[in-house]
Write a protein that holds these residues in place. Structure first.
Motif, PDB file in Angstrom:
ATOM      1  N   GLY B 329       0.775  -1.241   0.000  1.00 23.16           N
ATOM      2  CA  GLY B 329       0.000   0.000   0.000  1.00 23.16           C
ATOM      3  C   GLY B 329       0.803   1.286   0.000  1.00 23.16           C
ATOM      4  N   GLY B 330       2.094   1.195  -0.227  1.00 20.19           N
ATOM      5  CA  GLY B 330       2.866   2.423  -0.378  1.00 20.19           C
ATOM      6  C   GLY B 330       2.501   3.076  -1.699  1.00 20.19           C
ATOM      7  N   MET B 331       2.336   4.389  -1.697  1.00 21.88           N
ATOM      8  CA  MET B 331       2.021   5.085  -2.944  1.00 21.88           C
ATOM      9  C   MET B 331       2.784   6.405  -2.938  1.00 21.88           C
ATOM     10  SD  MET B 331      -1.701   6.025  -4.555  1.00 21.88           S
ATOM     11  CE  MET B 331      -2.300   4.412  -4.955  1.00 21.88           C
ATOM     12  N   ILE B 332       3.869   6.426  -3.685  1.00 28.39           N
ATOM     13  CA  ILE B 332       4.754   7.584  -3.652  1.00 28.39           C
ATOM     14  C   ILE B 332       4.646   8.340  -4.974  1.00 28.39           C
ATOM     15  CG2 ILE B 332       7.123   8.360  -3.347  1.00 28.39           C
ATOM     16  CD1 ILE B 332       6.294   6.969  -0.890  1.00 28.39           C
ATOM     17  N   VAL B 333       4.290   9.610  -4.865  1.00 28.18           N
ATOM     18  CA  VAL B 333       4.091  10.423  -6.061  1.00 28.18           C
ATOM     19  C   VAL B 333       5.381  11.163  -6.402  1.00 28.18           C
ATOM     20  CG1 VAL B 333       2.746  12.299  -7.069  1.00 28.18           C
ATOM     21  CG2 VAL B 333       1.671  10.688  -5.478  1.00 28.18           C
ATOM     22  N   MET B 334       5.703  11.193  -7.692  1.00 31.87           N
ATOM     23  CA  MET B 334       6.917  11.884  -8.120  1.00 31.87           C
ATOM     24  C   MET B 334       6.605  12.960  -9.137  1.00 31.87           C
ATOM     25  SD  MET B 334       9.392   8.683  -8.137  1.00 31.87           S
ATOM     26  CE  MET B 334       8.319   7.435  -7.588  1.00 31.87           C
ATOM     27  N   ASP B 335       7.333  14.058  -9.057  1.00 34.72           N
ATOM     28  CA  ASP B 335       7.096  15.152 -10.001  1.00 34.72           C
ATOM     29  C   ASP B 335       8.292  15.314 -10.920  1.00 34.72           C
ATOM     30  OD1 ASP B 335       9.065  16.476  -8.661  1.00 34.72           O
ATOM     31  OD2 ASP B 335       7.767  17.958  -7.721  1.00 34.72           O
ATOM     32  N   GLU B 336       8.265  16.375 -11.699  1.00 36.18           N
ATOM     33  CA  GLU B 336       9.295  16.566 -12.721  1.00 36.18           C
ATOM     34  C   GLU B 336      10.712  16.668 -12.152  1.00 36.18           C
ATOM     35  OE1 GLU B 336       8.843  20.840 -14.158  1.00 36.18           O
ATOM     36  OE2 GLU B 336       6.937  20.529 -13.136  1.00 36.18           O
ATOM     37  N   ASP B 337      10.829  16.943 -10.862  1.00 34.15           N
ATOM     38  CA  ASP B 337      12.163  17.057 -10.275  1.00 34.15           C
ATOM     39  C   ASP B 337      12.765  15.717  -9.850  1.00 34.15           C
ATOM     40  OD1 ASP B 337      12.066  19.738 -10.603  1.00 34.15           O
ATOM     41  OD2 ASP B 337      11.397  20.177  -8.559  1.00 34.15           O
ATOM     42  N   ASN B 338      12.020  14.635 -10.004  1.00 32.80           N
ATOM     43  CA  ASN B 338      12.564  13.322  -9.653  1.00 32.80           C
ATOM     44  C   ASN B 338      13.094  12.626 -10.896  1.00 32.80           C
ATOM     45  OD1 ASN B 338       9.978  13.383  -7.408  1.00 32.80           O
ATOM     46  ND2 ASN B 338      12.029  12.919  -6.696  1.00 32.80           N
ATOM     47  N   CYS B 339      14.280  12.082 -10.761  1.00 37.75           N
ATOM     48  CA  CYS B 339      14.896  11.374 -11.883  1.00 37.75           C
ATOM     49  C   CYS B 339      14.522   9.899 -11.800  1.00 37.75           C
ATOM     50  CB  CYS B 339      16.414  11.547 -11.831  1.00 37.75           C
ATOM     51  SG  CYS B 339      17.293  10.382 -12.884  1.00 37.75           S
ATOM     52  N   MET B 340      13.931   9.379 -12.846  1.00 42.08           N
ATOM     53  CA  MET B 340      13.436   8.005 -12.799  1.00 42.08           C
ATOM     54  C   MET B 340      14.561   6.973 -12.753  1.00 42.08           C
ATOM     55  SD  MET B 340      10.514   8.950 -12.465  1.00 42.08           S
ATOM     56  CE  MET B 340       9.624   7.448 -12.240  1.00 42.08           C
ATOM     57  N   VAL B 341      15.679   7.307 -13.345  1.00 38.05           N
ATOM     58  CA  VAL B 341      16.816   6.381 -13.276  1.00 38.05           C
ATOM     59  C   VAL B 341      17.321   6.308 -11.836  1.00 38.05           C
ATOM     60  CG1 VAL B 341      19.059   5.783 -14.237  1.00 38.05           C
ATOM     61  CG2 VAL B 341      17.426   7.071 -15.617  1.00 38.05           C
ATOM     62  N   ASP B 342      17.377   7.465 -11.210  1.00 31.04           N
ATOM     63  CA  ASP B 342      17.829   7.515  -9.822  1.00 31.04           C
ATOM     64  C   ASP B 342      16.855   6.777  -8.896  1.00 31.04           C
ATOM     65  OD1 ASP B 342      19.535   8.647  -7.671  1.00 31.04           O
ATOM     66  OD2 ASP B 342      17.672   9.660  -7.123  1.00 31.04           O
TER      67      ASP B 342
END
Ligand code: FMN
Ligand code: FES
Lengths: 158, 497
Positions: B329-342
């Motif tokens: 049930g973890g749900m972590i939202v990411m925005d444009e400042d998050n690098c998907m590779v990282d």
């Protein structure tokens, strides 16, 4: 360091603990947790003591102690700084906070400063993600920590 | 006028449905009287005095409840196999190890409504014929441990635990056991090994724990949230529960909303609610006017879901179809400042550290993958690395011993699928579009610079030059990308790209 914790008093507390778990099935985990509470760590001396008294092979005990990340064989510093590196905190930049402390104190993750004052650890999610990023010092919890504020927070414990 | 209604009409409240979290925050968890006042232990009475073991199992089966610990196994079916298993001694275990970093649903239930778990475990024990139960709690949750112990003691005093419960001759007792910081101990068989006092390593299935679990006795193991659903199901009937949710998955699921979202915290929604509603209506969208990039579900075992799949209706199957999973049930939202590779690297690093080391694909394979990802984030990647990642990931998924290895590649595979362009930018152009991967960043001073010189004084490697009141310059070859200058600049003239 070790002489300070391997005291007679601590060993007699361990004896009481061993007595309490006599006959309980699967006693090793609670025994080790209790021993770590008493001594602050589970050095080899304590492991062989438990091995003998509880009749569990030392190799097995050593195997368990080294498997779980919460067991340690050397004691920690006076203050434990832990930076949450769980997902929510990481996404909110807790790695930068960790780097900053590490740089300022000259110690890496899991290390203790040479004066024995501070130990720096990275923790897994402590379940306070709503307040990410989280830093705890001993039992004090700091939420929504800003990179620019962290050193000021730590100043209090010097 | 409108104000009177506004709170209840807010999407935040309106789109939620509280079953597992019903009592959390409402009752004093340290007083059994309050739990009882809110219908507590009525389900246990109904189970023992009215339904009988088979009746209980039938209700749970008909409710359609599925395990909330991640795998979604039908709870009723599990209980029936425990009921049918032969043995003079059986065990009930509650999995309260909640290892997904970024999830805290179970913690809230344990701390806010511990009796619901105890009541449910007792019902389960009655149904399958168990006499002893264990709650395996992670040691990072000291308040949960304390409240559970208080609750167990109170239940004993009131006769809801102990021998001869409700004068039926049925007896049951619960003991707490603490984890010691090993993620893999959330896996059923590893957890059992840990209670037995061994290194928490999984063992091959079969045998299933239903037949040969704790000390090789039949053992039924369920997650905290799964248990929390049981008392209301027994009290209100299976039909009531089965009316909530989607076709294949009934009831509600609690999610821990976190990351770049306005309203962080726990939300409980009917299964089948679209992701978009959870993030934008309930969670209030992304702070600071930033753009949504992805949502990560399922923790280190799950994947990143991009904008194009935001309308997917959340359930076990639909999330798996798009390369993620429901998880715990973890749900972590990411925005444009998050690098998907990282982000992929972050989750993989977690799995590498937590791999118990027993099987080779998981122990060696994940480490190899991590090595490749680190190569990419430090600007040394080549295009064939991306194919290698995909191939390795698939092999690890297919050949690992337990769920940890079988799912560990998911964060990498899903980001490779949906955000391949970001990987390619790291490899081909040697840039990190989100500005996260330090080795690929460049700090530059823009024309906003007022020449105050503060950056020059804070720079630890003295790589900034410039005269007072004139624009300063950073020497990129000497810069260690610590970011100190950017933080110190009073006019925000320093940018990273
Ligand atoms: C690596 C790994 C970690 C797990 N961690 C947890 C956990 O923290 N909590 C949990 O309830 N289930 C966890 N599980 C799932 C359990 O193995 C098991 O499926 C679940 O507890 C069964 O309960 P349920 O049917 O009520 O979901 C994990 C599985 C794996 C493979
Ligand atoms: S991720 Fe830091 S508290 Fe949850």
């Amino acid at each position: 360091m070790l002489e300070k914790i391997l005291t007679e008093e601590n060993f007699s507390a361990l004896d009481e603990l061993l007595e309490r778990y006599k006959g309980v099935p699967g006693p090793l985990m609670p025994l080790l947790q209790g021993a770590q509470d008493i001594f602050g760590a589970i050095p080899e001396e304590v492991q062989s003591y438990i091995a003998e008294k509880a009749n569990i092979p030392l190799a097995e005990i050593y195997g368990v102690v080294t498997f779980y990340s919460q067991f340690r064989m050397v004691p920690r510093g006076d203050h434990v700084i832990s930076v949450c590196l769980g997902t929510a905190c990481y996404v909110k930049g807790s790695q930068n906070i960790m780097d900053k402390i590490s740089q300022a104190m000259g110690i890496g993750i899991g290390e203790t400063s040479s004066d024995g004052k501070f130990t720096l650890v990275g923790t897994r999610c402590i379940g306070a993600c709503g307040l990410a990023p989280i830093v705890t010092v001993n039992d004090d919890v700091y939420g929504k920590v800003k990179e620019s504020e962290i050193l000021k927070i730590l100043e209090k414990y010097k | 006028m409108d104000q009177k209604h506004s709170v209840l009409e807010m999407d935040y409240i309106r789109k939620q449905e509280r079953i597992a979290l019903k009592n959390c925050g409402l009752i004093d968890p340290e007083r059994i009287e309050e739990y009882i006042r809110y219908d507590g232990y009525q389900a246990l009475a109904k189970a023992i005095l009215q339904l009988g073991p088979e009746g209980v199992i039938e209700e749970v089966e008909a409710s359609g409840l599925r395990g909330r610990g991640g795998a979604g196994f039908p709870t009723g079916r599990k209980w029936r196999s425990g009921y049918l298993a032969k043995g003079n001694e059986k065990f009930i275990i509650c999995n309260a190890d909640e290892g997904d970093p970024g999830a805290f649903m179970d913690r809230s239930i344990l701390e806010g409504d511990p009796h619901s778990v105890i009541e449910a475990m007792t019902i389960a024990a009655f149904a399958i014929g168990a006499t002893k139960g264990f709650i395996y709690v992670r040691a990072e949750y000291p308040i949960a441990v304390k409240r559970l112990q208080i609750a167990i003691d109170q239940a004993h005093e009131m006769g809801f635990l102990g021998s001869d419960i409700f004068g039926s001759g049925f007896g049951f007792d619960i003991e707490l056991r603490l984890g010691a910081g090993a993620f893999v101990c959330g896996e059923a068989k590893a957890l059992i090994a840990s209670i037995e006092g061994k290194r928490g390593m999984p063992t091959p299935k079969p045998p299933r724990t239903n037949d040969k679990g704790l000390w090789s006795k039949p053992t039924i193991l369920n997650n905290v949230e799964t248990f929390a659903n049981i008392p209301p199901i027994i009290r209100n009937g299976a039909g009531w529960y089965a009316a909530i949710g989607s076709e294949k998955s009934k009831g509600t699921k609690v999610f821990a909303l976190g990351g770049k979202i306005n309203r962080t915290g726990l939300v409980e929604i009917p299964i089948g609610t679209p992701l978009r509603e959870v993030i934008f209506d309930i969670g209030g969208g992304i702070p600071g006017g930033k753009k949504f990039k992805a949502v990560q579900t399922g923790g280190p075992s799950g994947g990143c879901i991009p904008t194009e799949h935001l309308d997917v209706k959340i359930d076990y199957e639909s999330l798996q179809d798009i390369g993620s999973m429901m998880g715990s049930g973890g749900m972590i939202v990411m925005d444009e400042d998050n690098c998907m590779v990282d982000i992929a690297r972050f989750f993989l690093e977690f799995s590498v550290e937590e791999s118990c080391g027993k099987c080779t694909p998981c122990r060696e394979g994940t480490k190899k993958m991590l090595g490749i990802l680190e190569k990419i984030t430090s600007g040394e990647g080549v295009m064939s690395d991306l194919d290698d990642l995909e191939r390795l990931g698939q092999i690890i998924k297919d050949t690992s011993l337990c769920g940890l290895g079988k799912t560990a590649p998911n964060p990498v595979l899903s980001t490779l699928k949906y955000f391949r362009d970001e990987y390619e930018a790291h490899v081909k152009d040697k840039t990190c579009p989100a500005g996260v991967c330090k080795a690929l960043l460049q700090y530059t001073i823009t024309d906003k610079c007022i020449g105050c010189g503060i950056c020059k004084t804070v720079c630890p490697v003295s790589c900034i030059t410039g005269n007072k009141k004139e624009k300063h310059v950073i020497d990129p070859s000497a810069c260690i990308r610590c970011g100190a200058c950017q933080e110190a600049c009073p006019v925000d003239a320093i940018i990273k790209r």
